[in-house]
Design a protein around this motif. Sequence first.
Motif, mmCIF file in Angstrom:
data_model
loop_
_atom_site.group_PDB
_atom_site.id
_atom_site.type_symbol
_atom_site.label_atom_id
_atom_site.label_comp_id
_atom_site.label_asym_id
_atom_site.label_seq_id
_atom_site.Cartn_x
_atom_site.Cartn_y
_atom_site.Cartn_z
ATOM 1 N N PRO A 103 0.840 -1.208 0.000
ATOM 2 C CA PRO A 103 0.000 0.000 0.000
ATOM 3 C C PRO A 103 0.874 1.257 0.000
ATOM 4 C CG PRO A 103 0.039 -1.007 2.180
ATOM 5 C CD PRO A 103 0.835 -1.910 1.289
ATOM 6 N N HIS A 104 0.436 2.282 -0.705
ATOM 7 C CA HIS A 104 1.212 3.524 -0.776
ATOM 8 C C HIS A 104 0.394 4.766 -0.466
ATOM 9 C CE1 HIS A 104 4.810 1.562 -2.223
ATOM 10 N NE2 HIS A 104 4.036 0.828 -3.012
ATOM 11 N N LEU A 105 -0.905 4.575 -0.215
ATOM 12 C CA LEU A 105 -1.753 5.748 -0.002
ATOM 13 C C LEU A 105 -2.280 5.790 1.422
ATOM 14 C CD1 LEU A 105 -3.910 5.652 -3.261
ATOM 15 C CD2 LEU A 105 -1.780 6.900 -2.835
ATOM 16 N N SER A 106 -2.322 6.997 1.948
ATOM 17 C CA SER A 106 -2.897 7.224 3.270
ATOM 18 C C SER A 106 -4.425 7.210 3.178
ATOM 19 C CB SER A 106 -2.430 8.586 3.780
ATOM 20 O OG SER A 106 -3.240 8.996 4.859
ATOM 21 N N VAL A 107 -5.073 6.757 4.237
ATOM 22 C CA VAL A 107 -6.544 6.803 4.261
ATOM 23 C C VAL A 107 -7.060 8.240 4.320
ATOM 24 C CG1 VAL A 107 -6.827 4.523 5.326
ATOM 25 C CG2 VAL A 107 -6.692 6.563 6.782
ATOM 26 N N THR A 108 -6.173 9.204 4.538
ATOM 27 C CA THR A 108 -6.609 10.605 4.528
ATOM 28 C C THR A 108 -6.175 11.329 3.253
ATOM 29 O OG1 THR A 108 -4.656 11.241 5.800
ATOM 30 C CG2 THR A 108 -6.666 10.804 7.045
ATOM 31 N N GLY A 113 -7.549 12.078 -2.517
ATOM 32 C CA GLY A 113 -7.909 11.253 -3.661
ATOM 33 C C GLY A 113 -8.961 10.223 -3.315
ATOM 34 N N VAL A 114 -8.881 9.679 -2.103
ATOM 35 C CA VAL A 114 -9.877 8.678 -1.705
ATOM 36 C C VAL A 114 -11.015 9.278 -0.878
ATOM 37 C CG1 VAL A 114 -8.644 7.858 0.348
ATOM 38 C CG2 VAL A 114 -10.247 6.338 -0.803
ATOM 39 N N THR A 115 -10.719 10.241 0.001
ATOM 40 C CA THR A 115 -11.808 10.740 0.849
ATOM 41 C C THR A 115 -12.767 11.642 0.083
ATOM 42 O OG1 THR A 115 -10.432 12.567 1.637
ATOM 43 C CG2 THR A 115 -10.492 10.572 2.997
ATOM 44 N N GLU A 157 -4.725 15.110 3.492
ATOM 45 C CA GLU A 157 -5.392 16.046 4.394
ATOM 46 C C GLU A 157 -4.445 16.544 5.477
ATOM 47 O OE1 GLU A 157 -9.146 15.272 7.080
ATOM 48 O OE2 GLU A 157 -9.167 13.971 5.326
#
Lengths: 288, 288
Positions: free
Chosen positions: B23-28, B31-33, B104
């Motif tokens: 995984p390379h993306l933060s949950v914050t 792009g996803v939130t 974020e």
Amino acid sequence: MSTSPVLLLVDESGSRRVDPHEPHLSVTDWGVTRGDGIFESISVIAGRMPTLDARFDRLEASARALDLPLPNRSIWTDALRKAIDAHEPVDRLAVTVVMTRGVEGADDSPTAWLLARPARDFTGIRRSGVSVVTLDRGYASDAAEGSPWLLLGAKHLSYATNAAALREASRRDADDVIFTSTDGLALEGPTSSLVVRRGDLIESPAVEAGILAGTTQATAFGFFESRGYRTRFSAIAAAELVECDAIWLVSSVRQAVAVHTLDGHPMPVDDAMTADLNRWLGDEARLE
Amino acid sequence: MSTSPVLLLVDESGSRRVDPHEPHLSVTDWGVTRGDGIFESISVIAGRMPTLDARFDRLEASARALDLPLPNRSIWTDALRKAIDAHEPVDRLAVTVVMTRGVEGADDSPTAWLLARPARDFTGIRRSGVSVVTLDRGYASDAAEGSPWLLLGAKHLSYATNAAALREASRRDADDVIFTSTDGLALEGPTSSLVVRRGDLIESPAVEAGILAGTTQATAFGFFESRGYRTRFSAIAAAELVECDAIWLVSSVRQAVAVHTLDGHPMPVDDAMTADLNRWLGDEARLE
């Protein structure tokens, strides 16, 4: 106890706590490549577990709209309990729960997580209110009816236009937005519900117009009813907003903010009532 | 040489290769939130570096629409070169470049990456064609004009409604979708541009109707011009689609697919011409 955000990854078997400073999402998660997922924001006040029925109902409605698996309420409730227990005590936690369609090419399991962080301090803006511009959302108020693929009324991750609308507001020296339909109805804010007062009548737009059913909006109606106001959902013409006796934008974490300026026109504000409404919303969250 | 996807994280100083299975993306990540970012898909045929001008032009237009930093063409070109060199030789690579608004609460740097994978094999569907349903996109054809916050014409990550439209097509036993405007114009597919033939005239909808400027669509016009057809952008009434002599949906990786059924009505198809068009599109990608 943690002084940093508490992050739990959630799957069908339960939840497990992970380091919030590490990346946890694949670049091929449909949540990021297509904004394909749903979310809810939950306020936790003074560490007390809130009632989650209305949240779960809305999360389920969003899951249905996007053909995602329905959330397992007991696993999510357990995850929230774990997050509250694990986070250092703060006055208010802002909790986000997210479920995406999962990773491209993998099995059909959603990617899901719960993130608990101290809420931003909105006490200033609750007192000062906001200036708002109305922006056309491009849809007619009957668009939702025959076109479920537009996902109107679902709380999903494809919020780029909401973010763009807030930047447009900023360009116009305003703080927030009230979206309007092409047929001239006032709808909602990008991240809030609309509540207006006309005399002793409190109104919010009907969800049939393609807006999100506001959980905080419902609590706000309860406040006004306790004060003897009549409440109703109705079609509110955008052109009539300026004649309202008061306008609020309400949402779970920021709560109620009064609109003091609408498209450049000063609006009447009632500081005492806004404060009472916010006390009620805070108390409700506390009592839930 | 790698037998797995090649993933490069990109920032203002350059690109670096990372493990695509991590995984390379933060949950914050915004792009996803919020689905708050932009992307492009690029076909790389037989390992030859394509010309990227039209792609970069569109990526820049998307970045401008979303108030994101403009991509550094030399860094992205270098990243693509690195990915082509690092990937094992395959007939066709599908390359995705993505730039989100970043994380974020962090600084204003976008999160950006380039992912190269073998393209799915679309030879079957290029031969068989697709059945299509028309679905109302909910916007009038002049919605883009006064409302840039609707981001019509930008290639952004908030594609949940596109995904929902494709699921609706599937529920109706169709393969794909042609979106229509509320005022009855045919627009585009969720991930493709529309090209129709009426006699010796080849037409595509004008971008002013709030659709994506198709890079493959432009190449398709070149093919038809080389064959002596007139080409033009115009307002194509959805109701007139069924009278067209041919309809194609075109996109960079799948290329051209003929519409053999439209809302249940059989449509004329010209297998030889579709094959020639696909050869041209493949050659163009190869030559670029």
